[in-house]
Design a protein around this motif. Sequence first.
Motif, PDB file in Angstrom:
ATOM      1  N   TYR A   1      49.332  35.832  77.667  1.00 46.36           N
ATOM      2  CA  TYR A   1      50.338  36.800  77.070  1.00 46.36           C
ATOM      3  C   TYR A   1      51.211  37.162  78.187  1.00 46.36           C
ATOM      4  CZ  TYR A   1      46.905  37.228  73.476  1.00 46.36           C
ATOM      5  OH  TYR A   1      46.022  36.933  72.292  1.00 46.36           O
TER       6      TYR A   1
ATOM      7  N   LEU B   1      50.123  51.138  67.297  1.00 42.91           N
ATOM      8  CA  LEU B   1      49.866  50.038  68.096  1.00 42.91           C
ATOM      9  C   LEU B   1      50.324  50.276  69.342  1.00 42.91           C
ATOM     10  CD1 LEU B   1      49.602  47.180  68.412  1.00 42.91           C
ATOM     11  CD2 LEU B   1      52.119  46.735  67.744  1.00 42.91           C
TER      12      LEU B   1
ATOM     13  N   ARG C   1      47.272  51.931  70.801  1.00 47.52           N
ATOM     14  CA  ARG C   1      46.098  50.918  71.086  1.00 47.52           C
ATOM     15  C   ARG C   1      46.320  50.270  72.510  1.00 47.52           C
ATOM     16  NH1 ARG C   1      45.642  47.674  65.602  1.00 47.52           N
ATOM     17  NH2 ARG C   1      44.640  49.503  64.232  1.00 47.52           N
TER      18      ARG C   1
ATOM     19  N   LEU D   1      48.710  37.162  67.643  1.00 48.29           N
ATOM     20  CA  LEU D   1      48.900  38.621  67.559  1.00 48.29           C
ATOM     21  C   LEU D   1      49.411  39.117  66.432  1.00 48.29           C
ATOM     22  CD1 LEU D   1      50.282  39.548  71.342  1.00 48.29           C
ATOM     23  CD2 LEU D   1      47.867  39.390  70.438  1.00 48.29           C
TER      24      LEU D   1
ATOM     25  N   GLN E   1      41.292  41.491  80.394  1.00 47.85           N
ATOM     26  CA  GLN E   1      42.784  42.301  80.018  1.00 47.85           C
ATOM     27  C   GLN E   1      43.428  41.638  78.765  1.00 47.85           C
ATOM     28  OE1 GLN E   1      43.856  45.400  81.466  1.00 47.85           O
ATOM     29  NE2 GLN E   1      44.770  45.146  79.442  1.00 47.85           N
ATOM     30  N   PHE E   2      43.540  40.232  78.862  1.00 49.50           N
ATOM     31  CA  PHE E   2      44.262  39.510  77.517  1.00 49.50           C
ATOM     32  C   PHE E   2      43.457  39.683  76.301  1.00 49.50           C
ATOM     33  CE2 PHE E   2      45.944  35.981  80.694  1.00 49.50           C
ATOM     34  CZ  PHE E   2      46.950  36.542  80.751  1.00 49.50           C
TER      35      PHE E   2
ATOM     36  N   ALA F   1      41.708  42.376  75.565  1.00 45.48           N
ATOM     37  CA  ALA F   1      42.109  43.601  75.183  1.00 45.48           C
ATOM     38  C   ALA F   1      43.400  43.966  74.494  1.00 45.48           C
ATOM     39  CB  ALA F   1      41.806  44.579  76.444  1.00 45.48           C
ATOM     40  N   VAL F   2      44.148  43.122  74.930  1.00 46.23           N
ATOM     41  CA  VAL F   2      45.894  43.300  74.275  1.00 46.23           C
ATOM     42  C   VAL F   2      45.709  42.697  72.842  1.00 46.23           C
ATOM     43  CG1 VAL F   2      47.911  42.325  74.386  1.00 46.23           C
ATOM     44  CG2 VAL F   2      46.972  43.273  76.602  1.00 46.23           C
ATOM     45  N   LYS F   3      44.772  41.464  72.583  1.00 44.51           N
ATOM     46  CA  LYS F   3      44.651  40.890  71.442  1.00 44.51           C
ATOM     47  C   LYS F   3      44.106  41.710  70.465  1.00 44.51           C
ATOM     48  CE  LYS F   3      43.108  37.646  68.341  1.00 44.51           C
ATOM     49  NZ  LYS F   3      43.697  37.092  67.462  1.00 44.51           N
TER      50      LYS F   3
ATOM     51  N   ALA G   1      44.127  44.929  70.537  1.00 41.69           N
ATOM     52  CA  ALA G   1      45.006  45.850  70.029  1.00 41.69           C
ATOM     53  C   ALA G   1      45.954  45.631  68.757  1.00 41.69           C
ATOM     54  CB  ALA G   1      46.170  46.595  71.246  1.00 41.69           C
ATOM     55  N   PHE G   2      46.259  44.363  68.726  1.00 42.03           N
ATOM     56  CA  PHE G   2      47.138  43.949  67.567  1.00 42.03           C
ATOM     57  C   PHE G   2      46.223  43.154  66.567  1.00 42.03           C
ATOM     58  CE2 PHE G   2      50.191  43.464  70.936  1.00 42.03           C
ATOM     59  CZ  PHE G   2      51.192  43.460  70.247  1.00 42.03           C
TER      60      PHE G   2
END
Lengths: 374, 499
Positions: free
Chosen positions: A168, A351, A354, B217, B452-453, B455-457, B459-460
């Motif tokens: 990402y 969001l 989070r 996401l 970290q990636f 964790a971002v996933k 979150a969505f």
Amino acid sequence: MSDDHEQQLVEQVRRAAEAGSPLAIRGGNSKAFYGRAVKGESLDLSGHGGVVSYEPTELVITARAGTPLAEIEALLAEKDQMLPFEPPHFGALAPSPSPQGGGEPRATSLPRGERVATFGGMLAAGLSGPRRPWGGAVRDAVLGVKLLNGRGEVLKFGGQVMKNVAGYDLSRLMAGSLGTLAVILEASVRVLPKPAVQITLVQEANEDQAAGRLVAWGRKPLPLSASLYHDGRLWVRLSGAEQGVAAARAVIGGEEADGDIWRQTRDQTLPFFQGDAPLWRVSLPTAAQALDLSGATLSEWGGALRWLRSDLSAGAIRRRAAALGGHAILFRGHDGVCEVFHPLPPAMLLLHKRLKAAFDPRGIFNPGRMYAEL
Amino acid sequence: MNAPAEVLLSPTQRSALLADLRNALPARCVLAEAEDLRPYECDGLSAYRRLPAVAVLPETIEQIRAVLRVCRTHNVPVVARGAGTGLSGGALPLSNGVLLGLAKFNRILEIDPDNRVARVQPGVRNLAISEAAAAHGLYYAPDPSSQIACSIGGNVAENSGGVHCLKYGLTVHNVQAIKLLTMDGELLEIGECEKPGGLDNPGYDLLAVLTGSEGLLGLVVEVTVRLLPKPERAQVLLAAYDSVERAGEAVAAIIGAGVIPAGLEMMDNPAIRAAEAFVHAGYPEDAAAILLCELDGTNEEVSEEIMRVRQLLLDSGATEVRTAADEAQRQRFWAGRKGAFPAVGRISPDYYCMDGTIPRRELGRVLGRIEELSVEHGLQVANVFHAGDGNLHPLILFDANRPGELERAEAFGTAILDLCVAVGGTVTGEHGVGIEKLAPMCGQFTAGELEQFHAVKAAFDPAGLLNPGKAVPTLHRCAEFGRMHVHHGEVKFPDLPRF
Ligand SMILES: Cc1cc2nc3c(=O)[nH]c(=O)nc-3n(C[C@H](O)[C@H](O)[C@H](O)COP(=O)(O)OP(=O)(O)OC[C@H]3O[C@@H](n4cnc5c(N)ncnc54)[C@H](O)[C@@H]3O)c2cc1C
């Protein structure tokens, strides 16, 4: 040494994370006025400076967060290059840069007490200047970052190359995050050659005429690079190859004017920006109609950015901005009286919370600088 | 093998899922027979194929939301699919999951010439946007070679580029708003969707995170893109070189001289010959490399720059420099480049397209090493290259019907990607990780970065039901690949808790 400095930052963050105690991240303090107030121990990036690498033919510069923005711009100017997004400084334009480019990273320390824009602060604030609609925003130029998350981990995302879709895009996410997600240690941004020729033209117009002209010009392939409308006058900047600028000048018309107007607009040193009335930054669709609110206005970005000095209530200004398809930031003069940033709908706020927790689970970085809940 | 392990639903699980989906959608929108599922078994990375448990082709956002609700109830993963032209297996179905096709979302909702934006549904083809905007003298700049087929939703998911992104940017630079359905069924407006045209939004830059997120996401259900005024004139120069290194130096010379061409592409000799045989572009077949350099802008600008660049190319040792005599010839010059993949497809039973990016200065070294690797792996390679921004597309030629060749091609490909990372580049410039580049991702990122990636996933998509197993390898998979990224012999901060 900067590596030692990095290690000190890591340790400070890890201690704060263990204790769950807030950190107020600061670079050169030039944008201290922007956003909500933060209480916390200071995490100072101003000693973490130095250009790590700059290769003009790769169109990339990599520098540590504490590097003065002026130093970066001077280095680029030596090679006839520039930051495409023309970032505001909002501070002293010192200190003067040391001459050598690239090579060994240089540690620069900022003069005490002065407010000096830093590279990291520029990225965290995410503010772009007059060239933005044509040259892109800060986030558009970001290629990679090295950051320190709320667990005290040093992580790298993106890199120095133009195209990169591995994982990402967390580097661009840092732009405008106001230090609420992670500490930016270092960043790489894309740079551009300076245009061969640049001229500024000014002409008389009322607000509707100015808006109409900007929309019409925007639909044509003209080498526009800035616009400003204030008090019956419309300024336009053209940038590019000599012949192209000359031909566009014939289309645009008007008198040639002093190009320093763009620096004054960018850094808000024009008289419009002085005084005590709250200053609102209203972002709207380019062709949106006039704000039509009581107060003085100045508009940039072909119409997409409107500054408003007004004592109207936040609610009234935000309702109008939203009705036109935009949003409003209380840029200066808030004194903690109301929310600085346009409120987020509940699902978006959730969001955001989070996402913040994904980087900063203990909520130690700049808590409340952007929204009370973040 | 990179494909995620095959897990099947039990027959009772599958029929319960199917019953709920049929309840939620019109019958024509639910596909369950093997022959109906076959068209969805792979994307452009056709070496990997599998059938989904069910495919759905919803027609409204409400129907998508209903599908997501059913999938949550059954705890079944969802894979979105646009046009299926992706080259990294991003849209490869999961055998225990639902394949959600967005093909029916093919309407252009609004073109607003004054604000220079187009609001479109995700299944709209890339080229269709420019076609619709042409009446206003506007166009959508990112132009992947697959633009007649690929969807804007897929472009957003992959952050696709094209031959003109050196000057006009990638998808991420040209998207202004996205309507997103999260796996939880929440419809979010990222940016202003109803009255678009503003240049920034409150809060975090979620457009940046979503662009290139490979369907992990959220589901992109509407996109607002920026339109640009069509340049008055575009002109292309073709320069021939007797070595790829010299062509590489010419690229640096042009950029060093302060010129940002609209496009700057390179092809090596095998690619030149394949393209020439396919489209008769008029390329010099004996050149070691050619550069295509496009300049656009106002008439006057182009006239001025073309002379400058022509001189730069000659000074850089070009054996020949041609200017397209007219628009037809310009189109032919580009047709050869844009048709390079299918052209190579004609000279080899199969080809494997790589997508690393490197700092431009490493070009000569990297191409030299690819040449050696080609000999070591016993497979030929043709190189096409977005030279201006350092994005390499080595096409590895092989024959999948010959035992062992696919594996050899993959090993060769992995070696190329490792090389890209070693010189400071990345494993994917525009085609995405998908399932294809999971292993090289383990080499490019540390455990902490991968976490970290994830964790971002989370979150969505806390339940992890959107396109799981793609784009970001788990640490477990990296260990299986034997490719844990270890710095100085130790994992970073082993004592800190992980996500
Ligand atoms: C001949 C050829 C040439 C190509 N040239 C280029 C090129 O020049 N530049 C380039 O960048 N790429 C190129 N590609 C790759 C490909 O075309 C792009 O990646 C394209 O963007 C994929 O779009 P698609 O609609 O086919 O997406 P798909 O293949 O259907 O899906 C791609 C990914 O996006 C996800 N996805 C699709 N739609 C949505 C949605 N609405 N919401 C959420 N996720 C979604 C899928 O789950 C998947 O992970 C080429 C491919 C081919 C076959």
